[in-house]
Design an enzyme around this catalytic site. Structure first.
Site, mmCIF file in Angstrom:
data_model
loop_
_atom_site.group_PDB
_atom_site.id
_atom_site.type_symbol
_atom_site.label_atom_id
_atom_site.label_comp_id
_atom_site.label_asym_id
_atom_site.label_seq_id
_atom_site.Cartn_x
_atom_site.Cartn_y
_atom_site.Cartn_z
ATOM 1 N N SER A 8 2.314 7.978 -4.862
ATOM 2 C CA SER A 8 2.359 7.080 -6.028
ATOM 3 C C SER A 8 2.678 7.879 -7.285
ATOM 4 C CB SER A 8 1.052 6.294 -6.194
ATOM 5 O OG SER A 8 0.895 5.353 -5.158
ATOM 6 N N TYR A 33 2.175 2.042 7.835
ATOM 7 C CA TYR A 33 2.958 1.271 6.859
ATOM 8 C C TYR A 33 3.548 0.052 7.557
ATOM 9 C CZ TYR A 33 2.480 5.287 3.728
ATOM 10 O OH TYR A 33 1.973 6.298 2.938
ATOM 11 N N HIS A 86 -3.650 11.632 7.700
ATOM 12 C CA HIS A 86 -3.524 10.711 6.571
ATOM 13 C C HIS A 86 -4.714 10.721 5.603
ATOM 14 C CE1 HIS A 86 -1.174 6.758 5.632
ATOM 15 N NE2 HIS A 86 -1.618 7.293 4.525
HETATM 16 N N1 LIG Z 1 -0.906 9.552 1.603
HETATM 17 C C1 LIG Z 1 -1.327 8.415 1.113
HETATM 18 O O1 LIG Z 1 -2.506 8.043 1.252
HETATM 19 C C2 LIG Z 1 -0.361 7.556 0.374
HETATM 20 C C3 LIG Z 1 -0.805 6.455 -0.376
HETATM 21 C C4 LIG Z 1 0.132 5.706 -1.061
HETATM 22 C C5 LIG Z 1 1.475 6.054 -1.002
HETATM 23 N N2 LIG Z 1 1.880 7.107 -0.234
HETATM 24 C C6 LIG Z 1 3.304 7.511 -0.148
HETATM 25 O O2 LIG Z 1 3.778 7.763 -1.447
HETATM 26 C C7 LIG Z 1 4.944 6.990 -1.674
HETATM 27 C C8 LIG Z 1 5.079 6.659 -3.127
HETATM 28 O O3 LIG Z 1 3.981 5.903 -3.583
HETATM 29 P P1 LIG Z 1 4.089 4.333 -3.914
HETATM 30 O O4 LIG Z 1 5.265 3.775 -3.234
HETATM 31 O O5 LIG Z 1 2.742 3.781 -3.636
HETATM 32 O O6 LIG Z 1 4.217 4.283 -5.495
HETATM 33 P P2 LIG Z 1 5.280 4.834 -6.570
HETATM 34 O O7 LIG Z 1 6.222 5.776 -5.956
HETATM 35 O O8 LIG Z 1 4.479 5.300 -7.717
HETATM 36 O O9 LIG Z 1 6.021 3.499 -6.995
HETATM 37 C C9 LIG Z 1 6.849 2.834 -6.085
HETATM 38 C C10 LIG Z 1 7.616 1.753 -6.776
HETATM 39 O O10 LIG Z 1 8.335 2.315 -7.834
HETATM 40 C C11 LIG Z 1 9.540 1.616 -8.019
HETATM 41 N N3 LIG Z 1 10.543 2.628 -8.415
HETATM 42 C C12 LIG Z 1 10.699 3.850 -7.863
HETATM 43 N N4 LIG Z 1 11.659 4.529 -8.514
HETATM 44 C C13 LIG Z 1 12.139 3.708 -9.472
HETATM 45 C C14 LIG Z 1 13.145 3.835 -10.466
HETATM 46 N N5 LIG Z 1 13.816 4.972 -10.589
HETATM 47 N N6 LIG Z 1 13.385 2.788 -11.271
HETATM 48 C C15 LIG Z 1 12.675 1.638 -11.138
HETATM 49 N N7 LIG Z 1 11.683 1.456 -10.218
HETATM 50 C C16 LIG Z 1 11.417 2.483 -9.404
HETATM 51 C C17 LIG Z 1 9.914 1.024 -6.683
HETATM 52 O O11 LIG Z 1 10.347 -0.297 -6.930
HETATM 53 P P3 LIG Z 1 11.240 -1.118 -5.867
HETATM 54 O O12 LIG Z 1 10.292 -1.412 -4.737
HETATM 55 O O13 LIG Z 1 11.637 -2.312 -6.649
HETATM 56 O O14 LIG Z 1 12.353 -0.238 -5.446
HETATM 57 C C18 LIG Z 1 8.646 1.131 -5.866
HETATM 58 O O15 LIG Z 1 8.160 -0.084 -5.366
HETATM 59 C C19 LIG Z 1 4.757 5.782 -0.766
HETATM 60 O O16 LIG Z 1 5.958 5.088 -0.568
HETATM 61 C C20 LIG Z 1 4.204 6.432 0.448
HETATM 62 O O17 LIG Z 1 5.261 7.012 1.200
HETATM 63 C C21 LIG Z 1 0.977 7.857 0.437
#
Ligand SMILES: NC(=O)c1ccc[n+]([C@@H]2O[C@H](COP(=O)([O-])OP(=O)(O)OC[C@H]3O[C@@H](n4cnc5c(N)ncnc54)[C@H](OP(=O)(O)O)[C@@H]3O)[C@@H](O)[C@H]2O)c1
Length: 290
Positions: A208, A53, A128
């Protein structure tokens, strides 16, 4: 905050995903530190990160360093916070994500992650993503060695299918504690993995969980699934909370890790752990998302 368990260790039912603080569209350092502090304030005790990241090639571990700095500067007891990192993905700096699942690579990467996190042993280390150029058993075998050697305390995998989950559980001698796969109302193809984890008693961490950074930030969340908006309105909460509460209701092993780059978003998401949906609402949401 409601608790769930990963490998017998209690964690908050809602975790924090660190990725939005370190990749494209990331905020400045101060806002990221404030976001992580807000998560801990809200009772979050699981923070998901990865060495990959980061944006530029020369800043591997950007997110791990941010988390370590935020926990050091919190000003309260953070010993109960489980930081879960990952290895096996790389970002060369051109926006792409590459893979390296070679045992020798993973064993070096884990040491660098521990150093950045400032820990002797990593609380939860997740492989990962499967590397098509390396037999899956070899990569997971490296994770088993790290566990045996005490370099990591718990082992997880990510982006795995049911066969890989069973294979990893076998190679790890029953010590696989978590599976992190993409799962949200609009992306449900990891339902078989979720169900397998529920059957095996392994934590399932939807990544996500809100449909991804772009969708969540667009303000369109729930627009394609009207039931989420209607249930949110009925409870007087955001559709983000309803989405996370719905995921929590699917199985006791589910621990969503919504990403955040603002204190307000993780504070709102954390409150989903206390949102009680009725069985009818859960059924309606499941039908709407199907
Ligand atoms: N293992 C893998 O291959 C993999 C791949 C992708 C992600 N991940 C992990 O999964 C985590 C989550 O996935 P993601 O970040 O891609 O997508 P997500 O959690 O679906 O969406 C993240 C976005 O949602 C917004 N958000 C979250 N809660 C909110 C709320 N209560 N109200 C308004 N907006 C909100 C945030 O906005 P703001 O930025 O404006 O706060 C953030 O940028 C990642 O951070 C990472 O740690 C892992």
């Amino acid at each position: 905050m409601q608790q769930r368990t990963i490998g017998g260790r209690a964690v908050s039912a809602i975790g924090l995903g660190g990725m939005p603080m370190s990749i494209e569209g990331r905020p400045d350092r101060d806002r990221s530190i404030a976001t992580i502090h807000a998560a801990v304030d809200a009772g979050v005790t699981l923070i998901d990160t990865a060495d990959a990241y980061h944006l530029h090639a020369d800043e591997v571990g950007h997110n791990e360093e941010l988390i370590a700095e935020a926990l050091r500067s919190y000003g309260g007891d953070t010993s109960g916070v489980l930081v879960a990192t990952k290895g096996g993905h790389l970002r060369p700096g051109d926006g792409s994500w590459t893979k390296d699942g070679r045992p020798e690579y993973l064993k070096e990467a884990v040491k660098a992650s521990a150093k950045r996190l400032g820990v002797e042993a990593i609380g939860l280390y997740q492989f990962h993503r499967p590397d098509p150029n390396v037999p899956y058993g070899d990569s997971v075998g490296a994770i088993r060695d790290l566990l045996d050697d005490g370099v990591i305390e718990m082992a997880g995998i990510s982006n795995a299918n049911p066969d890989q989950i069973r294979q990893a559980q076998d190679i790890l001698g029953g010590r696989l504690v978590s599976v992190q796969n993409q799962f949200s109302p609009r992306f449900r193809s990891s339902q078989p993995e979720l169900e397998l984890c529920a059957e095996l008693g392994i934590a399932f961490l939807p990544w996500s969980p809100l449909g991804g950074i772009s969708l969540a930030r667009s303000g369109e969340l729930g627009a394609e699934y009207s039931a989420f908006l209607e249930v949110a309105e009925a409870h007087g909460v955001s559709p983000f909370q309803v989405t996370l509460a719905w995921e929590l209701a699917l199985a006791p092993v589910v621990v969503p890790i919504p990403g955040s780059s603002r204190p307000a978003s993780i504070t709102d998401s954390a409150a989903a752990a206390e949102l009680q949906l009725t069985d009818d609402e859960v059924a309606r949401l499941s039908a709407d998302a199907a």
